[in-house]
Structures are given as structure tokens and as C-alpha cells.
Design an enzyme around this catalytic site. Structure first.
Site, PDB file in Angstrom:
ATOM      1  N   ASP A  74       0.857  -1.175   0.000  1.00  0.00           N
ATOM      2  CA  ASP A  74       0.000   0.000   0.000  1.00  0.00           C
ATOM      3  C   ASP A  74       0.904   1.239   0.000  1.00  0.00           C
ATOM      4  OD1 ASP A  74      -2.310   1.712   0.505  1.00  0.00           O
ATOM      5  OD2 ASP A  74      -1.597   1.792   2.575  1.00  0.00           O
ATOM      6  N   ASP A 115      -0.183   5.218   0.849  1.00  0.00           N
ATOM      7  CA  ASP A 115      -0.425   6.195   1.913  1.00  0.00           C
ATOM      8  C   ASP A 115      -0.589   5.512   3.268  1.00  0.00           C
ATOM      9  OD1 ASP A 115      -0.920   8.908   0.429  1.00  0.00           O
ATOM     10  OD2 ASP A 115      -2.041   7.407  -0.708  1.00  0.00           O
ATOM     11  N   ASP A 133      -2.044  -0.559   5.880  1.00  0.00           N
ATOM     12  CA  ASP A 133      -2.262   0.068   7.182  1.00  0.00           C
ATOM     13  C   ASP A 133      -3.714   0.253   7.593  1.00  0.00           C
ATOM     14  OD1 ASP A 133      -2.488   2.130   5.106  1.00  0.00           O
ATOM     15  OD2 ASP A 133      -2.665   3.505   6.801  1.00  0.00           O
TER      16      ASP A 133
END
Length: 241
Positions: free
Chosen positions: A15, A17, A193
Site C-alpha cells: 500500500d 499512503d 495500514d
């Protein structure tokens, strides 16, 4: 905790961001730390090209931030996929939100100074990081806007609500990437996240690989970057924190 597969048989799916780079006040304010693209490129080559960024952002944004560091990119939660550097962008047959929805989204954003509308090819997101009083208002309004639509869903993420077509998620993105070279036949590792990344983690585990949440293993994006850099230096997996 999941076990990393052997490096020579692995693929790495990251991922962006909140995982590779720190979150910022606005989507355009993110910063790519010096040296990160080089480390990713080195690790990509060590993995035979099998390194991808899997994100909700458009592929064009990843290109602007990282150049050709990743071997592949899945953008818009799988709504756009490029299987290798220099390849064409493939888009699954997914619906586009009606223009009236975007008009309503613009009206909502104007009512909350600091809020942002992020347009995507197959959907859009309302950011409320700088207008947190808009959180519940946005959720209610977007839920009503979508209504009984069979083609779209509302998803939460970091300080935003995203409207995206059903069938575009990071699990489908992983499956699409893993069907073609240089990923096919490898064991995928996904690092993310938030809740949108969990689809990707589940897909990787289903394929015999692994999935890791940043907060549970690396603590923060700096921890992920440190591990990526160490793995690039070694030419194999660095020790997990």
C-alpha cells in the site's frame, strides 16, 4: 504472525499512503522520502520485478511520486492495473458514478471548509481530515446518495469516505496481478495500514503468502521504509521488527 515466504519465491505488494509514505493534511501534500524510490527499485530487481504498489490512488499519482520504482501498480483499488513497467493500463468493466453524485459531493464539500473531493475514474472520495465535524454528515449523505444502487459501495478509510464500484478492491487487485508475469507462481506478501488493505492481505494468504498491518508489525511508515531499505541492501528479506 504470518511467516514470510522464501525470498526467491516471493512477490511484494505494498500500500502507499500510511504504509510507504506518511499521511498528510491533504492528498497532494504527501512527501516521498529521499532514497525510497531507489530502495524500492533495488528490491524490485532482487525480486525479479515482482514488486507492486497497490493503492486507492490513480496510477498517474503513483508514477508522479515514485517514477518507475515499482514493477507494477494497481490503482483505484483494482480499478486500474498495470502489470509491469511500461505496460498498458487495464481497466476492468466497472460502472462510473452518475454525474449528479459528483455534483452532490461538490455541494457537500463546499459546506465544510477544509474538506476535499478527490475524483477518480470510477468513483470519488470525500476527505474530512481538516473538517472532522463533517465525518458523520458525509457518511449519512453518501449512504443516502448511493441508496439501493447495486453497483457501488461506501467504504471508510483514513479520514475519508470513498464511493467505489463493487468489484474493485485490493483483493481483486492482488488476484489480477498474481495471474501474470512476473508475479505468477510466486507467494505474495501484502503490507498495508487500514481496513481497505485487509482484502489484499486475505487474498495473499489465500494464495499461500502473508499479510501484515503496519501498526501491528512495523509501528509506522518509517518502520516499513527501514525494512524495505534493509531488504534492498541484503538482497533478501530483512528481519521483521
Amino acid at each position: 504472525m504470518d511467516v514470510l515466504p522464501p525470498f526467491h519465491r516471493a512477490a511484494l505488494l505494498l500500500d502507499m499512503d500510511g504504509t510507504l509514505i506518511d499521511l498528510a493534511a491533504t492528498p497532494d501534500a504527501v512527501v516521498v522520502p529521499v532514497g525510497l524510490p531507489v530502495a524500492l527499485g533495488t528490491l524490485r530487481d532482487a525480486l525479479g520485478g515482482a514488486l507492486a504498489i497497490v493503492t486507492g490512488r490513480p496510477i498517474e499519482t503513483v508514477d508522479r511520486l515514485f517514477g518507475d520504482a515499482p514493477g507494477a501498480v494497481a490503482g483505484e483499488h483494482g480499478g486500474a492495473i498495470r502489470h509491469h513497467r511500461g505496460g498498458s493500463i487495464e481497466r476492468p468493466d466497472l460502472p462510473v458514478p452518475p454525474a449528479v453524485w459528483l455534483e452532490e459531493a461538490e455541494t457537500l464539500v463546499r459546506a465544510f471548509p477544509g474538506a476535499l473531493l478527490e475524483r477518480k475514474a470510477r468513483g470519488f472520495a470525500l476527505h474530512y481530515r481538516q473538517a472532522q465535524e463533517a465525518r458523520d454528515v458525509f457518511r449519512t449523505a453518501l449512504t443516502e446518495l448511493i441508496g439501493a444502487s447495486s453497483g457501488f459501495q461506501l467504504h471508510p478509510a483514513h479520514m475519508l469516505w470513498e464511493v467505489r464500484p463493487i468489484g474493485a478492491d485490493k483483493g481483486s487487485a492482488v488476484m489480477a496481478l498474481m495471474r501474470e508475469a512476473p508475479f505468477a507462481g510466486r507467494l505474495p506478501v501484502f503490507i498495508g495500514d487500514d481496513v481497505t488493505d485487509e482484502d489484499g492481505m486475505r487474498a495473499c494468504r489465500k494464495l499461500g503468502g502473508a499479510g501484515y498491518r503496519v501498526d501491528e508489525v512495523f509501528l509506522d511508515p518509517a518502520g516499513v521504509r527501514s525494512w524495505v531499505g534493509r531488504s534492498a541492501e541484503l538482497g533478501c528479506w530483512g528481519p521483521l521488527p
